[in-house]
Design a protein around this motif. Sequence first.
Motif, PDB file in Angstrom:
ATOM      1  N   ASP A 137       0.846  -1.214   0.000  1.00 51.95           N
ATOM      2  CA  ASP A 137       0.000   0.000   0.000  1.00 51.95           C
ATOM      3  C   ASP A 137       0.870   1.250   0.000  1.00 51.95           C
ATOM      4  O   ASP A 137       0.571   2.219  -0.709  1.00 51.95           O
ATOM      5  N   GLN A 140       2.231   1.737  -3.425  1.00 51.39           N
ATOM      6  CA  GLN A 140       1.210   2.252  -4.351  1.00 51.39           C
ATOM      7  C   GLN A 140       0.955   3.743  -4.127  1.00 51.39           C
ATOM      8  O   GLN A 140       0.701   4.478  -5.075  1.00 51.39           O
ATOM      9  N   LYS A 167       4.785  -2.725 -13.010  1.00 53.83           N
ATOM     10  CA  LYS A 167       3.710  -2.669 -12.019  1.00 53.83           C
ATOM     11  C   LYS A 167       3.955  -3.601 -10.828  1.00 53.83           C
ATOM     12  O   LYS A 167       3.000  -4.171 -10.288  1.00 53.83           O
ATOM     13  N   ALA A 170       1.422  -4.549  -8.051  1.00 50.75           N
ATOM     14  CA  ALA A 170       0.029  -4.464  -8.530  1.00 50.75           C
ATOM     15  C   ALA A 170      -0.099  -5.114  -9.906  1.00 50.75           C
ATOM     16  O   ALA A 170      -0.911  -4.681 -10.722  1.00 50.75           O
TER      17      ALA A 170
END
Length: 401
Positions: A137, A140, A167, A170
């Motif tokens: 998190d 991100q 990425k 994710a």
Amino acid sequence: MRKICVLGSTGSIGVSTLDVIKRNPERFSVVSLAANSNVEVMFEQCQRFKPEKVVMVSESHAKVLQARLSEHDLAIEVLSGEQALCDIASEDSIDTVMAAIVGAAGLLPTYAAIKADKRVLLANKEALVTSGQIFIDALQASKATLLPIDSEHNAIFQCLPWAEQEKVGACQLTAHGVNKILLTGSGGPFRTYPLTEFNDITPEQACKHPNWDMGKKISVDSATMMNKGLEFIEAKWLFNVEPEDIQVVLHPQSTIHSMVQYKDGSVLAQMGNPDMRTPIAHALAYPERVDAGVDNLDFFTTASFDFQAPDFERYPNLKLAIDACKSGQAACTALNAANEIAVEAFLNNEIKFTDIFKINETSVKKFVLEQVTSIEEVVHLDSRVRQFATTIVKDNAVNHV
Ligand code: NAD
Ligand code: MG
């Protein structure tokens, strides 16, 4: 020119990183270094790389280093303490952090580097195992880039479609035709060792890995295959896959470093000699390629490629880690913390090789239902599990758990 901070510079990965940097001085410059207590190696690294700052976690070692640097007229700032690790990992003067501290001790500095939008080269798998979704998190929410150094994860990364490489954390692998990640492992020094003799395995035997030259903790983890278990959890977070999508494959030669299987039947593998300078060079220079000092793989002398399924009776820690991965964060945090205490106790001849599993299993059972939703809660749980596992070791209670 990339400006680099190496956390854990005196260790196996740290030394290999500096070797790759030394070979490519026009691309990389060392701005800061950090280590726990090895003043001798740190002093040599200061002479060679002339960083602006170094951190020795222990204050007394920092003082000894400062005195030696002054004697040699080296004007390098020496700091100490855990906060200093976070500070140098997030400073404006650097853009890249090699996270190569061993164990959960690397969590906060690596987390700080992520929050400061750095390019983070992650060797410290324990940081991700310990904090999982919380770490991802933060990634991100930041402009940081995460690149895997662990040879298996670096191999998987290299076998992914280009768009997915951008990425990490994710990825949408199913949408890109991936149907399995094949995580390879050599099986360590005891792959064919008689199970009846596992009780008497010594630290010296456990640290003698057949293919890789590594720090002591990861060497013991490779012998128990806890290392593959931690890597299983690491793969889940890095590549955003479910445990069912990861398969552990024993490959004793360690020539293939891992593979990605696609739904059309293709399997892509990354291969090379077992030398960590390859993934380190890959991540340092990504998306370009630089010299790593590694010999080309010679297919005419490479003996053979063997594969087998892991045997969970031989490697109960691997099963425990896969189950922890399925259970949730508290199980993973507890497993990692207990394992660090158990491995250290084994290396100090306080417990048997087979006790490592008993301590790990008992600790996971005790803490599995805890909730961890923030980095502070991770650090708190980690410390409680360490106390619990230490009590088992110190009370000599291993035989009763
Ligand atoms: P190592 O024991 O050789 O080196 C560890 C480094 O961390 C040293 O520089 C040490 O001073 C520093 N350190 C230790 N405790 C610290 C603390 N409390 N605070 C700050 N610094 C501390 O370990 P290694 O083999 O280089 O492994 C480092 C990390 O890389 C581990 O997480 C390991 O799992 C991972 N890794 C290593 C290899 C390998 O081939 N060695 C391969 C893949 C992943
Ligand atoms: Mg590995």
